[in-house]
Motif scaffolding. Structure first.
Motif, PDB file in Angstrom:
ATOM      1  N   ALA A   1       0.859  -1.191   0.000  1.00 43.00           N
ATOM      2  CA  ALA A   1       0.000   0.000   0.000  1.00 43.00           C
ATOM      3  C   ALA A   1       0.890   1.234   0.000  1.00 43.00           C
ATOM      4  O   ALA A   1       2.100   1.141   0.204  1.00 43.00           O
ATOM      5  N   THR A   2       0.287   2.389  -0.206  1.00 35.73           N
ATOM      6  CA  THR A   2       1.084   3.595  -0.397  1.00 35.73           C
ATOM      7  C   THR A   2       1.056   4.563   0.781  1.00 35.73           C
ATOM      8  O   THR A   2       1.674   5.620   0.721  1.00 35.73           O
ATOM      9  N   ASP A   3       0.338   4.217   1.838  1.00 33.80           N
ATOM     10  CA  ASP A   3       0.428   5.020   3.058  1.00 33.80           C
ATOM     11  C   ASP A   3       0.056   4.129   4.244  1.00 33.80           C
ATOM     12  O   ASP A   3      -0.414   2.996   4.067  1.00 33.80           O
ATOM     13  N   ALA A   4       0.303   4.636   5.433  1.00 32.11           N
ATOM     14  CA  ALA A   4       0.162   3.821   6.638  1.00 32.11           C
ATOM     15  C   ALA A   4      -1.270   3.349   6.863  1.00 32.11           C
ATOM     16  O   ALA A   4      -1.505   2.208   7.269  1.00 32.11           O
ATOM     17  N   LYS A   5      -2.233   4.221   6.606  1.00 27.48           N
ATOM     18  CA  LYS A   5      -3.630   3.844   6.849  1.00 27.48           C
ATOM     19  C   LYS A   5      -4.074   2.739   5.896  1.00 27.48           C
ATOM     20  O   LYS A   5      -4.704   1.749   6.308  1.00 27.48           O
ATOM     21  N   LYS A   6      -3.739   2.881   4.617  1.00 29.82           N
ATOM     22  CA  LYS A   6      -4.104   1.859   3.636  1.00 29.82           C
ATOM     23  C   LYS A   6      -3.380   0.546   3.936  1.00 29.82           C
ATOM     24  O   LYS A   6      -3.947  -0.537   3.776  1.00 29.82           O
ATOM     25  N   TYR A   7      -2.133   0.672   4.367  1.00 32.79           N
ATOM     26  CA  TYR A   7      -1.342  -0.524   4.687  1.00 32.79           C
ATOM     27  C   TYR A   7      -1.990  -1.307   5.830  1.00 32.79           C
ATOM     28  O   TYR A   7      -2.189  -2.520   5.740  1.00 32.79           O
ATOM     29  N   ASP A   8      -2.338  -0.607   6.876  1.00 28.42           N
ATOM     30  CA  ASP A   8      -2.917  -1.293   8.036  1.00 28.42           C
ATOM     31  C   ASP A   8      -4.283  -1.892   7.703  1.00 28.42           C
ATOM     32  O   ASP A   8      -4.657  -2.938   8.239  1.00 28.42           O
ATOM     33  N   ALA A   9      -5.002  -1.260   6.782  1.00 23.34           N
ATOM     34  CA  ALA A   9      -6.325  -1.750   6.412  1.00 23.34           C
ATOM     35  C   ALA A   9      -6.268  -3.111   5.729  1.00 23.34           C
ATOM     36  O   ALA A   9      -7.216  -3.897   5.832  1.00 23.34           O
ATOM     37  N   VAL A  10      -5.161  -3.401   5.035  1.00 20.13           N
ATOM     38  CA  VAL A  10      -5.059  -4.686   4.326  1.00 20.13           C
ATOM     39  C   VAL A  10      -4.070  -5.650   4.977  1.00 20.13           C
ATOM     40  O   VAL A  10      -4.198  -6.862   4.828  1.00 20.13           O
ATOM     41  N   CYS A  11      -3.090  -5.132   5.724  1.00 19.30           N
ATOM     42  CA  CYS A  11      -2.043  -5.982   6.293  1.00 19.30           C
ATOM     43  C   CYS A  11      -2.257  -6.296   7.779  1.00 19.30           C
ATOM     44  O   CYS A  11      -1.713  -7.292   8.269  1.00 19.30           O
ATOM     45  N   HIS A  12      -2.966  -5.448   8.486  1.00 22.25           N
ATOM     46  CA  HIS A  12      -3.322  -5.715   9.882  1.00 22.25           C
ATOM     47  C   HIS A  12      -2.090  -6.092  10.710  1.00 22.25           C
ATOM     48  O   HIS A  12      -2.058  -7.118  11.381  1.00 22.25           O
ATOM     49  N   SER A  13      -1.094  -5.241  10.662  1.00 19.01           N
ATOM     50  CA  SER A  13       0.147  -5.477  11.400  1.00 19.01           C
ATOM     51  C   SER A  13      -0.097  -5.427  12.901  1.00 19.01           C
ATOM     52  O   SER A  13      -0.960  -4.682  13.377  1.00 19.01           O
ATOM     53  N   GLU A  14       0.682  -6.209  13.630  1.00 17.56           N
ATOM     54  CA  GLU A  14       0.574  -6.138  15.091  1.00 17.56           C
ATOM     55  C   GLU A  14       1.059  -4.800  15.610  1.00 17.56           C
ATOM     56  O   GLU A  14       0.795  -4.446  16.759  1.00 17.56           O
ATOM     57  N   TRP A  15       1.748  -4.015  14.777  1.00 17.75           N
ATOM     58  CA  TRP A  15       2.173  -2.666  15.148  1.00 17.75           C
ATOM     59  C   TRP A  15       1.223  -1.605  14.596  1.00 17.75           C
ATOM     60  O   TRP A  15       1.524  -0.418  14.647  1.00 17.75           O
ATOM     61  N   GLY A  16       0.091  -2.021  14.054  1.00 13.51           N
ATOM     62  CA  GLY A  16      -0.870  -1.080  13.513  1.00 13.51           C
ATOM     63  C   GLY A  16      -0.293  -0.299  12.345  1.00 13.51           C
ATOM     64  O   GLY A  16       0.495  -0.822  11.555  1.00 13.51           O
ATOM     65  N   GLU A  17      -0.678   0.971  12.250  1.00  8.53           N
ATOM     66  CA  GLU A  17      -0.206   1.796  11.133  1.00  8.53           C
ATOM     67  C   GLU A  17       1.312   1.974  11.158  1.00  8.53           C
ATOM     68  O   GLU A  17       1.924   2.224  10.117  1.00  8.53           O
ATOM     69  N   ARG A  18       1.923   1.841  12.325  1.00 10.53           N
ATOM     70  CA  ARG A  18       3.375   1.981  12.426  1.00 10.53           C
ATOM     71  C   ARG A  18       4.095   0.892  11.623  1.00 10.53           C
ATOM     72  O   ARG A  18       5.255   1.062  11.249  1.00 10.53           O
ATOM     73  N   GLY A  19       3.415  -0.203  11.336  1.00 14.36           N
ATOM     74  CA  GLY A  19       4.028  -1.267  10.548  1.00 14.36           C
ATOM     75  C   GLY A  19       4.509  -0.789   9.196  1.00 14.36           C
ATOM     76  O   GLY A  19       5.532  -1.266   8.679  1.00 14.36           O
ATOM     77  N   PHE A  20       3.806   0.172   8.612  1.00 13.82           N
ATOM     78  CA  PHE A  20       4.196   0.725   7.314  1.00 13.82           C
ATOM     79  C   PHE A  20       5.544   1.432   7.413  1.00 13.82           C
ATOM     80  O   PHE A  20       6.437   1.235   6.576  1.00 13.82           O
ATOM     81  N   ASP A  21       5.707   2.263   8.435  1.00 12.24           N
ATOM     82  CA  ASP A  21       6.969   2.991   8.611  1.00 12.24           C
ATOM     83  C   ASP A  21       8.120   2.043   8.940  1.00 12.24           C
ATOM     84  O   ASP A  21       9.251   2.234   8.478  1.00 12.24           O
ATOM     85  N   LEU A  22       7.844   1.017   9.746  1.00 10.98           N
ATOM     86  CA  LEU A  22       8.873   0.029  10.061  1.00 10.98           C
ATOM     87  C   LEU A  22       9.352  -0.667   8.799  1.00 10.98           C
ATOM     88  O   LEU A  22      10.553  -0.879   8.601  1.00 10.98           O
ATOM     89  N   MET A  23       8.423  -1.021   7.939  1.00 10.03           N
ATOM     90  CA  MET A  23       8.744  -1.698   6.693  1.00 10.03           C
ATOM     91  C   MET A  23       9.588  -0.828   5.775  1.00 10.03           C
ATOM     92  O   MET A  23      10.612  -1.263   5.239  1.00 10.03           O
ATOM     93  N   LEU A  24       9.170   0.418   5.597  1.00 11.12           N
ATOM     94  CA  LEU A  24       9.914   1.318   4.708  1.00 11.12           C
ATOM     95  C   LEU A  24      11.306   1.623   5.248  1.00 11.12           C
ATOM     96  O   LEU A  24      12.276   1.701   4.490  1.00 11.12           O
ATOM     97  N   ALA A  25      11.417   1.803   6.558  1.00 11.51           N
ATOM     98  CA  ALA A  25      12.723   2.086   7.158  1.00 11.51           C
ATOM     99  C   ALA A  25      13.677   0.906   6.957  1.00 11.51           C
ATOM    100  O   ALA A  25      14.872   1.096   6.678  1.00 11.51           O
ATOM    101  N   PHE A  26      13.165  -0.297   7.110  1.00 13.54           N
ATOM    102  CA  PHE A  26      13.969  -1.500   6.881  1.00 13.54           C
ATOM    103  C   PHE A  26      14.455  -1.552   5.437  1.00 13.54           C
ATOM    104  O   PHE A  26      15.646  -1.776   5.166  1.00 13.54           O
TER     105      PHE A  26
END
Length: 208
Positions: A137-162
Motif C-alpha cells: 500500500a502507499t500510506d500507513a492507513k491503507k497498509y494497516d487496512a489490508v495488512c493488519h500489522s501487530e504494530w498497527g499503522e506503524r508497521g508501514f513505517d517500520l517496513m519502509l525504514a527496513f
C-alpha cells in the motif's frame, strides 16, 4: 508430507522456516484453505509446520533436494510465515546456498528489525542477494487496512525504514505490490520505491 521445510517452484528451492507472521494480510494464501483439517497448502505443498526446523534440518533436506535437482538456481526464503523471525537460521542456510554456488532471495514484510528488537539489516544484506519487501500500500492507513500489522499503522513505517536501510547498505532491494491495487496506486508505489533507491515489482494476485 508434514514439516515441509523446503519445496520446489520453478528453478527455486524455497525455504519455509516458520509459520509466525506479524501481519495478517487480507490477500495472503493462508486465508484460502478454510478447512482446518487440511491446514494450509500452496502449490500442492502442506506448508504448515508442527515445529520450526533448525538450520541443520533445513540444510540436510535442501542438500538432498539439490542433489536430485541440479536445475535449481536460487534459494528463496519464503514460506507460510515471516522468515526474519528466524534470522540466525536464515543466515546459516544462506551460507550453505552460497557454498553450493546458488543465489539467495528473501521475501519479507520488512518488519524484521521490530520482530527481533534489533537492526538485522547487516545480516540480511551480507547474506541475501535479492531482498523483496512487501510494500502492499502507499500510506500507513491503507497498509494497516489490508495488512493488519501487530504494530498497527506503524508497521508501514517500520517496513519502509527496513527497506531503505538495506538499500543504504548496498542491498538489492525491490518493493512489491499486488496488481489489484490499480494503476494510480501502482504509480504512487513506484514513486515511493524510487525515493529510497529500490525497484518496484508488481505481483500477480494469487487466487488460492
Amino acid at each position: 508430507m508434514k514439516d515441509q521445510y523446503v519445496y520446489l517452484m520453478g528453478r527455486g528451492l524455497y525455504v519455509n522456516l516458520t509459520n509466525r507472521c506479524s501481519n495478517r494480510c487480507d490477500f495472503c494464501v493462508r486465508n484460502y484453505d478454510v478447512d482446518p483439517a487440511k491446514k494450509h497448502g500452496f502449490a500442492g505443498y502442506d506448508l504448515w509446520l508442527d515445529h520450526e526446523p533448525s538450520a541443520q534440518e533445513v540444510i540436510d533436506r535442501a542438500r538432498a533436494v539439490l542433489d536430485a535437482h541440479p536445475e535449481v538456481e536460487e534459494v528463496v526464503f519464503c514460506g507460510y510465515g515471516e522468515p526474519t523471525y528466524r534470522v540466525e537460521q536464515l543466515c546459516a542456510v544462506a551460507d550453505f546456498a552460497h557454498e553450493r554456488g546458488l543465489k539467495t532471495r528473501l521475501n519479507t514484510n520488512g518488519q524484521g528489525n521490530a520482530i527481533n528488537g534489533r537492526d538485522i539489516t547487516d545480516d540480511i544484506v551480507s547474506h541475501i542477494d535479492s531482498i523483496g519487501v512487501s510494500l502492499n500500500a502507499t500510506d500507513a492507513k491503507k497498509y494497516d487496512a489490508v495488512c493488519h500489522s501487530e504494530w498497527g499503522e506503524r508497521g508501514f513505517d517500520l517496513m519502509l525504514a527496513f527497506a531503505e536501510e538495506c538499500v543504504k547498505k548496498g542491498g538489492n532491494v525491490s518493493l512489491s505490490v499486488v496488481d489489484i491495487i490499480g494503476e494510480e496506486e501502482t504509480a504512487k508505489a513506484r514513486t515511493i520505491a524510487e525515493k529510497i533507491g529500490a525497484k518496484l515489482r508488481v505481483r500477480k494476485m494469487i487466487d488460492g
